[in-house]
Write an enzyme that holds these catalytic residues in place. Structure first.
Site, PDB file in Angstrom:
ATOM      1  N   ASP A  35       2.225  54.297  20.623  1.00  0.00           N
ATOM      2  CA  ASP A  35       2.402  53.255  21.756  1.00  0.00           C
ATOM      3  C   ASP A  35       2.061  51.951  20.959  1.00  0.00           C
ATOM      4  O   ASP A  35       1.763  51.625  19.871  1.00  0.00           O
ATOM      5  CB  ASP A  35       1.154  53.465  22.749  1.00  0.00           C
ATOM      6  CG  ASP A  35       1.488  52.973  24.108  1.00  0.00           C
ATOM      7  OD1 ASP A  35       1.757  51.383  24.062  1.00  0.00           O
ATOM      8  OD2 ASP A  35       1.371  53.619  24.892  1.00  0.00           O
ATOM      9  N   TYR A 156      16.876  48.678  34.456  1.00  0.00           N
ATOM     10  CA  TYR A 156      16.374  50.060  34.514  1.00  0.00           C
ATOM     11  C   TYR A 156      17.056  51.315  34.705  1.00  0.00           C
ATOM     12  O   TYR A 156      17.189  52.186  34.056  1.00  0.00           O
ATOM     13  CB  TYR A 156      15.190  50.076  35.476  1.00  0.00           C
ATOM     14  CG  TYR A 156      13.997  50.959  35.354  1.00  0.00           C
ATOM     15  CD1 TYR A 156      13.248  51.265  34.147  1.00  0.00           C
ATOM     16  CD2 TYR A 156      14.222  51.953  36.253  1.00  0.00           C
ATOM     17  CE1 TYR A 156      12.435  52.493  34.325  1.00  0.00           C
ATOM     18  CE2 TYR A 156      13.426  53.407  36.396  1.00  0.00           C
ATOM     19  CZ  TYR A 156      12.619  53.453  35.175  1.00  0.00           C
ATOM     20  OH  TYR A 156      11.871  54.755  35.308  1.00  0.00           O
TER      21      TYR A 156
HETATM   22  N1  LIG Z   1       5.639  55.719  37.224  1.00  0.00           N
HETATM   23  C1  LIG Z   1       6.764  55.997  37.966  1.00  0.00           C
HETATM   24  O1  LIG Z   1       6.977  55.677  39.199  1.00  0.00           O
HETATM   25  C2  LIG Z   1       8.040  56.561  36.982  1.00  0.00           C
HETATM   26  C3  LIG Z   1       9.097  56.952  38.002  1.00  0.00           C
HETATM   27  C4  LIG Z   1      10.198  57.566  37.077  1.00  0.00           C
HETATM   28  C5  LIG Z   1       9.926  57.538  35.754  1.00  0.00           C
HETATM   29  N2  LIG Z   1       9.148  57.022  35.195  1.00  0.00           N
HETATM   30  C6  LIG Z   1       9.088  56.916  33.440  1.00  0.00           C
HETATM   31  O2  LIG Z   1       8.040  57.607  33.073  1.00  0.00           O
HETATM   32  C7  LIG Z   1       7.808  57.160  31.879  1.00  0.00           C
HETATM   33  C8  LIG Z   1       6.203  56.735  31.817  1.00  0.00           C
HETATM   34  O3  LIG Z   1       5.757  55.763  32.528  1.00  0.00           O
HETATM   35  P1  LIG Z   1       4.608  55.648  33.255  1.00  0.00           P
HETATM   36  O4  LIG Z   1       4.620  55.630  34.705  1.00  0.00           O
HETATM   37  O5  LIG Z   1       3.656  56.300  32.572  1.00  0.00           O
HETATM   38  O6  LIG Z   1       4.310  54.301  32.688  1.00  0.00           O
HETATM   39  P2  LIG Z   1       3.028  53.397  32.075  1.00  0.00           P
HETATM   40  O7  LIG Z   1       3.192  51.849  32.328  1.00  0.00           O
HETATM   41  O8  LIG Z   1       1.816  53.835  32.601  1.00  0.00           O
HETATM   42  O9  LIG Z   1       3.335  53.736  30.554  1.00  0.00           O
HETATM   43  C9  LIG Z   1       4.437  53.464  29.905  1.00  0.00           C
HETATM   44  C10 LIG Z   1       3.642  53.410  28.406  1.00  0.00           C
HETATM   45  O10 LIG Z   1       4.949  53.083  27.415  1.00  0.00           O
HETATM   46  C11 LIG Z   1       4.276  52.143  26.600  1.00  0.00           C
HETATM   47  N3  LIG Z   1       5.365  51.281  25.773  1.00  0.00           N
HETATM   48  C12 LIG Z   1       6.046  50.189  26.562  1.00  0.00           C
HETATM   49  N4  LIG Z   1       6.959  49.603  25.762  1.00  0.00           N
HETATM   50  C13 LIG Z   1       6.572  50.268  24.359  1.00  0.00           C
HETATM   51  C14 LIG Z   1       7.269  50.164  23.073  1.00  0.00           C
HETATM   52  N5  LIG Z   1       8.082  48.990  23.042  1.00  0.00           N
HETATM   53  N6  LIG Z   1       7.072  50.971  22.187  1.00  0.00           N
HETATM   54  C15 LIG Z   1       6.150  51.762  22.364  1.00  0.00           C
HETATM   55  N7  LIG Z   1       5.483  52.090  23.473  1.00  0.00           N
HETATM   56  C16 LIG Z   1       5.673  51.152  24.514  1.00  0.00           C
HETATM   57  C17 LIG Z   1       3.424  51.155  27.125  1.00  0.00           C
HETATM   58  O11 LIG Z   1       2.513  50.336  26.287  1.00  0.00           O
HETATM   59  C18 LIG Z   1       2.713  52.193  28.257  1.00  0.00           C
HETATM   60  O12 LIG Z   1       1.413  52.828  27.422  1.00  0.00           O
HETATM   61  C19 LIG Z   1       8.696  55.843  31.553  1.00  0.00           C
HETATM   62  O13 LIG Z   1       9.709  56.234  30.889  1.00  0.00           O
HETATM   63  C20 LIG Z   1       9.179  55.615  33.230  1.00  0.00           C
HETATM   64  O14 LIG Z   1      10.184  55.042  33.009  1.00  0.00           O
HETATM   65  C21 LIG Z   1       7.904  56.454  35.850  1.00  0.00           C
END
Ligand SMILES: NC(=O)c1ccc[n+]([C@@H]2O[C@H](COP(=O)([O-])OP(=O)(O)OC[C@H]3O[C@@H](n4cnc5c(N)ncnc54)[C@H](O)[C@@H]3O)[C@@H](O)[C@H]2O)c1
Length: 261
Positions: A35, A156
């Protein structure tokens, strides 16, 4: 199912990836978390690294060991910071990390790409998605945005459309296929994590609430992590190039409506 496996998980400081790390570790895996932000609680080994640049990805690859069994590409951003950074992290960083990690993977390994229900429209945009998915290395992303006329506010969904198309392409590419590396995606609908508040801003409150109301509730990391880990396991050894919608039926609802089934 995961005992003794070495599983690399990106985005491990928060949300879905953090739950994947907890669960994989409970199931006996050796977890390596990545991360840009340091997690409050480290599970297994932690590598601090930034997926948004070529240099960041190279540094992560240098720090990874040989004999990886699975790579879970979970890290992602919402699009709120603009299309450039969103495409960099959600697609180009992920793709470059996967290609590099494949060289350090055991034969029969597994790569899981966390896409999104937001990428549902990929079939309507295959020409654009396929052209971008096939770009080598880390391009000049501003030029990509200009060449393909990508509106800033659509960074996105477009990043996830490209990812879903690359997921199929990569599952057929020699560099992965020859080593028996399977490549699959998991597409969540709305999930209660810190990113959800940003989606409400990017998509608008109405769209976010509509999606949640359609399936009765938002998902939780506990709904998504086991599906990702199933794809890491040998139980999924005959699953390749697929996308598992993990959304309480949202994709099915949209498909019924769109195709007038
Ligand atoms: N939560 C939702 O509603 C949802 C829905 C569909 C898809 N997703 C996908 O699920 C995945 C996880 O999302 P989440 O819901 O756990 O969100 P989250 O924000 O809780 O976690 C995302 C993580 O990615 C890390 N990150 C961001 N930029 C980074 C970089 N440059 N290098 C390394 N790490 C980085 C962040 O620090 C964070 O810890 C994402 O790909 C998101 O697009 C989430």
């Amino acid at each position: 199912m995961l005992a003794g496996k070495t599983i690399v998980i990106t985005g491990v400081a928060s949300g879905i990836a953090h739950r994947c790390a907890e669960l994989a570790s409970e199931m006996g895996a050796n977890v390596i978390g990545i991360d840009v932000v340091k997690p409050e609680k480290t599970i297994g080994t932690f590598i601090q690294g930034d997926l948004s640049t070529q240099a960041g990805v190279s540094a992560i690859l240098d720090a990874l060991p040989e004999n990886i069994d699975a790579l879970c590409n979970v890290a992602g951003v919402s699009g709120i910071a603009g299309a450039n950074i969103t495409l960099a992290i959600n697609f180009f960083g992920l793709k470059n990390l996967s290609e590099g990690a494949a060289l350090k993977m055991r034969p029969g390994g597994s790569i899981i790409n966390v896409a999104s229900m937001a990428g549902f429209g990929w079939r309507d945009n295959t020409e654009r998605a396929s052209a971008i998915a096939r770009i080598d290395g880390f391009p000049d992303i501003d030029k990509v945005i200009k060449d393909f006329d990508i509106p800033n506010q659509l960074g996105y969904p477009i990043s996830k459309e490209i990812l879903l198309v690359w997921n199929k392409i990569a599952s057929q590419q020699k560099q992965f296929k020859d080593k028996g590396i399977r490549i699959n995606a998991v597409s969540p609908g709305p999930v209660e994590t810190p990113i959800l508040a940003q989606f409400r801003q990017v998509l608008g409150e109405e769209k976010a609430s509509k999606d949640i109301n359609r399936v009765g509730r938002a998902g939780t990391p506990d709904d998504i992590a086991p599906v990702i880990l199933f794809l890491c396991s040998d139980a999924a050894k005959w699953v390749n190039g697929n996308n598992i919608s993990t959304d309480g039926g949202l994709e099915a609802a949209e498909t019924v409506e769109k195709l007038n089934l």
